[in-house]
Design a protein around this motif. Sequence first.
Motif, PDB file in Angstrom:
ATOM      1  N   UNK A  97      -4.831  10.201  -4.805  1.00  0.00           N
ATOM      2  CA  UNK A  97      -5.307   9.392  -3.698  1.00  0.00           C
ATOM      3  C   UNK A  97      -5.127  10.136  -2.371  1.00  0.00           C
ATOM      4  N   UNK A  98      -6.226  10.251  -1.593  1.00  0.00           N
ATOM      5  CA  UNK A  98      -6.144  10.944  -0.307  1.00  0.00           C
ATOM      6  C   UNK A  98      -5.179  10.279   0.647  1.00  0.00           C
ATOM      7  N   UNK A  99      -5.109   8.939   0.592  1.00  0.00           N
ATOM      8  CA  UNK A  99      -4.199   8.214   1.466  1.00  0.00           C
ATOM      9  C   UNK A  99      -2.746   8.566   1.220  1.00  0.00           C
ATOM     10  N   UNK A 100      -2.399   8.851  -0.039  1.00  0.00           N
ATOM     11  CA  UNK A 100      -1.024   9.250  -0.377  1.00  0.00           C
ATOM     12  C   UNK A 100      -0.671  10.560   0.316  1.00  0.00           C
ATOM     13  N   UNK A 114       0.844  -1.189   0.000  1.00  0.00           N
ATOM     14  CA  UNK A 114       0.000   0.000   0.000  1.00  0.00           C
ATOM     15  C   UNK A 114       0.886   1.249   0.000  1.00  0.00           C
ATOM     16  N   UNK A 115       0.236   2.424  -0.079  1.00  0.00           N
ATOM     17  CA  UNK A 115       0.990   3.685  -0.104  1.00  0.00           C
ATOM     18  C   UNK A 115       1.865   3.837   1.128  1.00  0.00           C
ATOM     19  N   UNK A 116       1.256   3.679   2.301  1.00  0.00           N
ATOM     20  CA  UNK A 116       2.010   3.877   3.536  1.00  0.00           C
ATOM     21  C   UNK A 116       3.085   2.820   3.718  1.00  0.00           C
ATOM     22  N   UNK A 117       2.852   1.618   3.208  1.00  0.00           N
ATOM     23  CA  UNK A 117       3.847   0.549   3.317  1.00  0.00           C
ATOM     24  C   UNK A 117       5.061   0.856   2.449  1.00  0.00           C
ATOM     25  N   UNK A 118       4.826   1.307   1.208  1.00  0.00           N
ATOM     26  CA  UNK A 118       5.946   1.665   0.332  1.00  0.00           C
ATOM     27  C   UNK A 118       6.770   2.782   0.957  1.00  0.00           C
ATOM     28  N   UNK A 119       6.069   3.804   1.473  1.00  0.00           N
ATOM     29  CA  UNK A 119       6.790   4.924   2.091  1.00  0.00           C
ATOM     30  C   UNK A 119       7.633   4.466   3.265  1.00  0.00           C
ATOM     31  N   UNK A 158       2.888   3.730  -9.237  1.00  0.00           N
ATOM     32  CA  UNK A 158       1.445   3.984  -9.344  1.00  0.00           C
ATOM     33  C   UNK A 158       1.207   5.488  -9.488  1.00  0.00           C
ATOM     34  N   UNK A 159       1.298   6.042 -10.684  1.00  0.00           N
ATOM     35  CA  UNK A 159       1.159   7.499 -10.868  1.00  0.00           C
ATOM     36  C   UNK A 159      -0.170   8.061 -10.361  1.00  0.00           C
ATOM     37  N   UNK A 160      -1.244   7.269 -10.439  1.00  0.00           N
ATOM     38  CA  UNK A 160      -2.562   7.768 -10.040  1.00  0.00           C
ATOM     39  C   UNK A 160      -2.698   7.946  -8.534  1.00  0.00           C
TER      40      UNK A 160
END
Length: 427
Positions: free
Chosen positions: A295-298, A249-254, A289-291
Amino acid sequence: MKNRPLLSVCLMVLCIIASMVVWGRERFIKELRPSPIERYAAEGDSITICGKVYRQEQKENCRMIYLKENSIYSNSKKFQESKIIIYTNSSPKLHIGNQIKVCGKVSFYEEARNPGNFDQKFYYQKQGIHGKVRSDDIQITDYKRNKLKDRLEKFRMNWQKMLQREMGERDGSALAAILLGEKSGMDQEMKELYQVNGIGHILAISGLHLSFAGLGVYRIARRMTGSYKAGGITGGILLCLYVMMIGMTVSVIRAWVMFVFRIGADITGRHYDMPTALAASAVLTVGIHPLYLYDGGFWLSFGAVFAVCTVIPVLENEMRCKSLCAGLGINVLLWPVILYNFFEIPVYSILLNLIILPLMSVVLTCGMIGSFIKMTGWIPGKWILWICRCILWVYDKCCVFTIKLPMARWVAGRPDKRRIFIYYLVL
């Protein structure tokens, strides 16, 4: 910037990608173009799919099977589709990596009909998924499987079932969401209660989780071996397995990229620079994932860490009450993002998080240690998990109390983008 060349490069690349996404749209972003299944099949068409299983989820009323590398036959046409989801009530025992053949009717995800509604189509579009099939006609054509991913998937499912069995359906599903990012079985009222009170972030796998799993093992291994390299390799391997199990997920990648920078700095004897690590993780995330830029989560995930780098240090120098600095700093930076995506602000979330966040470390520690002890068959594991159940009870009571307070939710609507720009310029 002169002393941070990598940060400068990452910011330039990030600006280029953002420009391509905002102004280039479908010319540069393949996920925005009509996929083959959207071009060659219509709603309700009968199709045959041959694809490889890469993920499975068990919902309350059905089972979701994620397929990739698909060959599809529809209306005498054959075409390729990267990803698709099968919804089924049948129960063939599938493993990650199995090749299956599915016959069923295709349908497509719906766009949001009203402003602020959940946009199901865009949610799956960001993942490269453009269609779904409902079918109970599933045949396994190749039993070859990815042993590592399959074992991790099985371990995750057994872990979730153990938590639900030992802690009860409601609390066990909540702890599974916190530890495994598995929200599918969580009580909907409980999830909404957390979200409207501004503590929904505890259900997302974040840097706190990865810090516990990776940095904890890294420090233990480093002390046992006396080697930064051995500790880093041990912590890195465990963290990679954990990430493979819970998903990227976004937070996991970060959090994963920032962990790699942290360990890399220790091993090479260099200074860990959080802004550079944050920028590098942002580039990697939107590069894959450019989109996610929409995303609010990003924005919530990266905005919270950006606040740690910028706003919080200023508040700590100016305020006497240090305990409020973290919550206030993060919220000051994220308020426009929260309003833009959710149209309202939980007014007491800063005070509520003063109770929630310190206890999260206890939940993670007791949840993971108690789970592993219980899975080995030791009775004390159940007692440790009981501590998590008590803390979840405290969370519930705090949320119920807070939501009854006057002005608990400030519904302001979505702010204009120009006002958001001016807000951040002033900040």
